[in-house]
Scaffold this motif. Structure first.
Motif, PDB file in Angstrom:
ATOM      1  N   UNK A  36      16.833  -7.271  34.117  1.00  0.00           N
ATOM      2  CA  UNK A  36      16.076  -7.393  35.363  1.00  0.00           C
ATOM      3  C   UNK A  36      15.317  -6.094  35.622  1.00  0.00           C
ATOM      4  N   UNK A  37      14.362  -6.157  36.574  1.00  0.00           N
ATOM      5  CA  UNK A  37      13.488  -5.002  36.814  1.00  0.00           C
ATOM      6  C   UNK A  37      13.439  -4.563  38.270  1.00  0.00           C
ATOM      7  N   UNK A  38      14.464  -4.865  39.057  1.00  0.00           N
ATOM      8  CA  UNK A  38      14.572  -4.355  40.438  1.00  0.00           C
ATOM      9  C   UNK A  38      13.399  -4.778  41.324  1.00  0.00           C
ATOM     10  N   UNK A  39      12.948  -6.024  41.209  1.00  0.00           N
ATOM     11  CA  UNK A  39      11.819  -6.474  42.007  1.00  0.00           C
ATOM     12  C   UNK A  39      12.277  -7.408  43.122  1.00  0.00           C
ATOM     13  N   UNK A  40      11.566  -7.364  44.246  1.00  0.00           N
ATOM     14  CA  UNK A  40      11.812  -8.263  45.361  1.00  0.00           C
ATOM     15  C   UNK A  40      10.855  -9.444  45.273  1.00  0.00           C
ATOM     16  N   UNK A  41      10.989 -10.382  46.196  1.00  0.00           N
ATOM     17  CA  UNK A  41      10.139 -11.559  46.190  1.00  0.00           C
ATOM     18  C   UNK A  41       8.660 -11.194  46.342  1.00  0.00           C
ATOM     19  N   UNK A 109      21.547 -16.443  44.611  1.00  0.00           N
ATOM     20  CA  UNK A 109      21.211 -15.224  45.352  1.00  0.00           C
ATOM     21  C   UNK A 109      20.702 -14.179  44.378  1.00  0.00           C
ATOM     22  N   UNK A 110      19.568 -13.569  44.703  1.00  0.00           N
ATOM     23  CA  UNK A 110      18.916 -12.653  43.781  1.00  0.00           C
ATOM     24  C   UNK A 110      19.176 -11.187  44.138  1.00  0.00           C
ATOM     25  N   UNK A 111      18.978 -10.824  45.387  1.00  0.00           N
ATOM     26  CA  UNK A 111      19.132  -9.420  45.774  1.00  0.00           C
ATOM     27  C   UNK A 111      19.370  -9.324  47.278  1.00  0.00           C
ATOM     28  N   UNK A 112      19.955  -8.203  47.690  1.00  0.00           N
ATOM     29  CA  UNK A 112      20.071  -7.833  49.098  1.00  0.00           C
ATOM     30  C   UNK A 112      19.774  -6.335  49.187  1.00  0.00           C
ATOM     31  N   UNK A 113      18.784  -5.963  49.976  1.00  0.00           N
ATOM     32  CA  UNK A 113      18.411  -4.557  50.102  1.00  0.00           C
ATOM     33  C   UNK A 113      18.132  -4.226  51.560  1.00  0.00           C
ATOM     34  N   UNK A 114      18.230  -2.943  51.881  1.00  0.00           N
ATOM     35  CA  UNK A 114      17.828  -2.481  53.206  1.00  0.00           C
ATOM     36  C   UNK A 114      17.271  -1.071  53.094  1.00  0.00           C
ATOM     37  N   UNK A 125      17.776   4.015  51.349  1.00  0.00           N
ATOM     38  CA  UNK A 125      17.869   2.595  51.020  1.00  0.00           C
ATOM     39  C   UNK A 125      19.207   2.327  50.362  1.00  0.00           C
ATOM     40  N   UNK A 126      19.681   1.090  50.486  1.00  0.00           N
ATOM     41  CA  UNK A 126      20.914   0.657  49.832  1.00  0.00           C
ATOM     42  C   UNK A 126      20.819  -0.830  49.574  1.00  0.00           C
ATOM     43  N   UNK A 127      21.580  -1.316  48.592  1.00  0.00           N
ATOM     44  CA  UNK A 127      21.533  -2.739  48.302  1.00  0.00           C
ATOM     45  C   UNK A 127      22.250  -3.103  47.033  1.00  0.00           C
ATOM     46  N   UNK A 128      22.127  -4.369  46.664  1.00  0.00           N
ATOM     47  CA  UNK A 128      22.736  -4.899  45.451  1.00  0.00           C
ATOM     48  C   UNK A 128      21.704  -5.732  44.709  1.00  0.00           C
ATOM     49  N   UNK A 129      21.614  -5.496  43.391  1.00  0.00           N
ATOM     50  CA  UNK A 129      20.627  -6.162  42.539  1.00  0.00           C
ATOM     51  C   UNK A 129      21.249  -6.459  41.181  1.00  0.00           C
ATOM     52  N   UNK A 130      20.680  -7.416  40.437  1.00  0.00           N
ATOM     53  CA  UNK A 130      21.158  -7.635  39.066  1.00  0.00           C
ATOM     54  C   UNK A 130      20.580  -6.594  38.105  1.00  0.00           C
ATOM     55  N   UNK A 161      25.678  -8.005  34.470  1.00  0.00           N
ATOM     56  CA  UNK A 161      25.958  -6.703  35.070  1.00  0.00           C
ATOM     57  C   UNK A 161      25.164  -6.576  36.361  1.00  0.00           C
ATOM     58  N   UNK A 162      25.850  -6.261  37.451  1.00  0.00           N
ATOM     59  CA  UNK A 162      25.214  -6.013  38.739  1.00  0.00           C
ATOM     60  C   UNK A 162      25.132  -4.524  39.009  1.00  0.00           C
ATOM     61  N   UNK A 163      24.331  -4.156  39.985  1.00  0.00           N
ATOM     62  CA  UNK A 163      24.275  -2.760  40.408  1.00  0.00           C
ATOM     63  C   UNK A 163      24.179  -2.697  41.934  1.00  0.00           C
ATOM     64  N   UNK A 164      25.030  -1.888  42.519  1.00  0.00           N
ATOM     65  CA  UNK A 164      24.924  -1.586  43.942  1.00  0.00           C
ATOM     66  C   UNK A 164      24.468  -0.135  44.034  1.00  0.00           C
ATOM     67  N   UNK A 165      23.431   0.112  44.824  1.00  0.00           N
ATOM     68  CA  UNK A 165      22.803   1.426  44.799  1.00  0.00           C
ATOM     69  C   UNK A 165      22.680   1.988  46.208  1.00  0.00           C
ATOM     70  N   UNK A 166      22.490   3.286  46.277  1.00  0.00           N
ATOM     71  CA  UNK A 166      22.094   3.970  47.492  1.00  0.00           C
ATOM     72  C   UNK A 166      21.096   5.051  47.081  1.00  0.00           C
TER      73      UNK A 166
END
Length: 429
Positions: A36-41, A109-114, A125-130, A161-166
């Motif tokens: 994946x490439x960390x993209x939103x809708x 579910x694809x991603x959740x970010x804030x 920013x923080x969130x969870x992405x594939x 593999x998922x990634x949760x980031x800050x």
């Protein structure tokens, strides 16, 4: 501030409810799966660009330097899900040599970010992405060394593999922003092989890759505004290579037995030094006109040929990694910022081309795509400026020069970007 805590708790709660997207591609059984490439809708509707994009109204995880664009009153929360339909064609494997065709529907579910302000010149920013996805299923006959059929093998894979980031970004001086993400990687990749012999005995042979690790992402952007209505932004991103932490192992389950099933665990291997990911470099250029028109082009490079990987199954013995290149281009146009509803919709379009990191039997994996998207504004009030983002993406994936399996995928991604002035303090007169 209490709403910030609630939103962050929602992200953490997604750990237990978020499953990998239901991707179904036989190519995902190789390596770490489909990356994946960390993209939103919103970015999907623009062909997946984002390295040089910065906006106080949309979250952009592709370049952490973009977080500094948020103002001191705004809080952003973006959640997205997708639905995908895949059609596959394998030449010469059907009846009388005809192409073997199939289709599959999946999604999730694809991603959740804030994103939130940390000061006048800083944002976070923080969130969870594939990070990667695995999903496939097929069957085949099991033959003896003499060539006779001895049973049936049913193979399937799942997980990822998922990634949760800050992340945090700052603006040291006008026009320049720098940022960094720290991500925790976690997840399992399962490769299952169900074998049924001609004597009706059954067994499950499973290979497991479990990752628990971290990774770093760095970004920088520089914007220059000229003639008041024109802005040009250049962006660069970098993620250093590293060795994965975790372990892989095999499990044997004898399924046809009258006694208690005791799995036989074998081949326990630490990933460190044996499974790695390479550096990732990205660069992009973005042009904006009067906050109405935005055009961007990006390029990403990953030297996967330098990465280490030990095959998990017999299917990977003729597979290796090659350097990955990806090119993206896209645009967004808003007819009138304060016009009627149709004029305030954000209209998007984009294209991309990728040579992926897999080399299968001497064939490289290539992917091409085109997308369109729309940003539908919701209630236009001072305290709520949210947007519903819809993207429709068509992808073609196949090997080269021998096509092997050709995949056509239509993916619809729906994202809701909540844009609220949570830090606004009302005055009482």
């Amino acid at each position: 501030m209490h709403k910030t805590i609630i939103a962050f708790a929602a992200i953490l709660g997604a750990f237990t409810m978020t499953a990998q997207n239901s991707v179904n591609s036989p190519y995902s059984r190789f390596g770490y799966g489909i990356l994946s490439d960390n993209v939103t809708s919103a970015q999907r509707g623009m062909g997946g660009v984002g390295i040089a994009m910065n906006s106080g109204r949309q979250i952009n995880v592709m370049n952490p330097a973009s977080y500094a664009a948020i103002d001191t009153l705004t809080f952003l929360f973006d959640i997205g899900a997708n639905l995908r339909q895949t059609w596959s064609t394998e030449n010469g494997t059907g009846t009388d040599g005809a192409p073997l065709k199939g289709s599959d529907t999946g999604g999730g579910l694809d991603y959740i970010t804030m994103q939130f302000p940390l000061g006048k010149y800083m944002g976070g920013s923080a969130g969870i992405l594939p990070y990667s996805e695995v999903g496939y299923s097929f069957g085949e006959a099991v033959t003896t060394p003499g060539g006779s059929t001895s049973g049936v093998s049913s193979r399937q894979g799942s997980g990822g593999i998922n990634q949760v980031y800050i992340g945090v970004a700052g603006r040291p001086y006008k026009g320049l922003t720098v940022g960094a993400n720290v991500a925790y990687l976690f997840g399992k990749i399962l490769h299952d092989n169900y074998v049924t012999n001609t004597n009706a005995s059954q067994a499950l042979f499973e290979r497991v890759l479990k990752v628990t690790d971290y990774k770093l992402d760095f970004g920088i952007q520089y914007s220059y505004k000229f003639n008041k209505k024109h802005r040009l932004t250049a962006g660069v991103t970098y993620s250093p290579s590293k060795s994965f932490h975790g372990h892989s192992y095999g499990v044997h389950y004898p399924l046809t037995t009258s006694t208690e099933i005791v799995p036989d665990t074998t081949g326990y291997t630490n990933l460190k030094g044996r499974f790695t990911m390479p550096d990732t470099w990205g660069a992009g250029i973005n042009y904006e006109f009067n906050d109405r028109l935005m055009i961007e082009a990006d390029v990403t490079y990953q030297p996967w040929s330098k990465a280490k990987y030990q095959p998990l199954s017999d299917y990977e013995t003729n597979e290796n990694f090659v350097d990955r290149w990806k090119f993206n281009a896209g645009m967004q146009f808003t007819p009138r910022l304060r016009g009627n509803y149709l004029q305030r919709i954000q209209y998007r379009g984009g294209v991309f081309a990728c040579r992926d990191y897999l080399n299968i039997h001497g064939n490289t994996l290539r992917e091409y795509g085109v997308s369109i998207g729309f940003g539908f504004p919701t209630a236009n009030t001072m305290m709520l400026r949210s947007i519903v983002n819809l993207s429709v993406e068509y992808r073609r994936r196949q090997a080269h020069p021998t096509p092997l399996i050709k995949e056509d995928c239509l993916m619809i991604t729906l994202g809701v970007n909540f844009n609220e002035m949570w830090f606004f303090q009302s005055k009482i007169h």
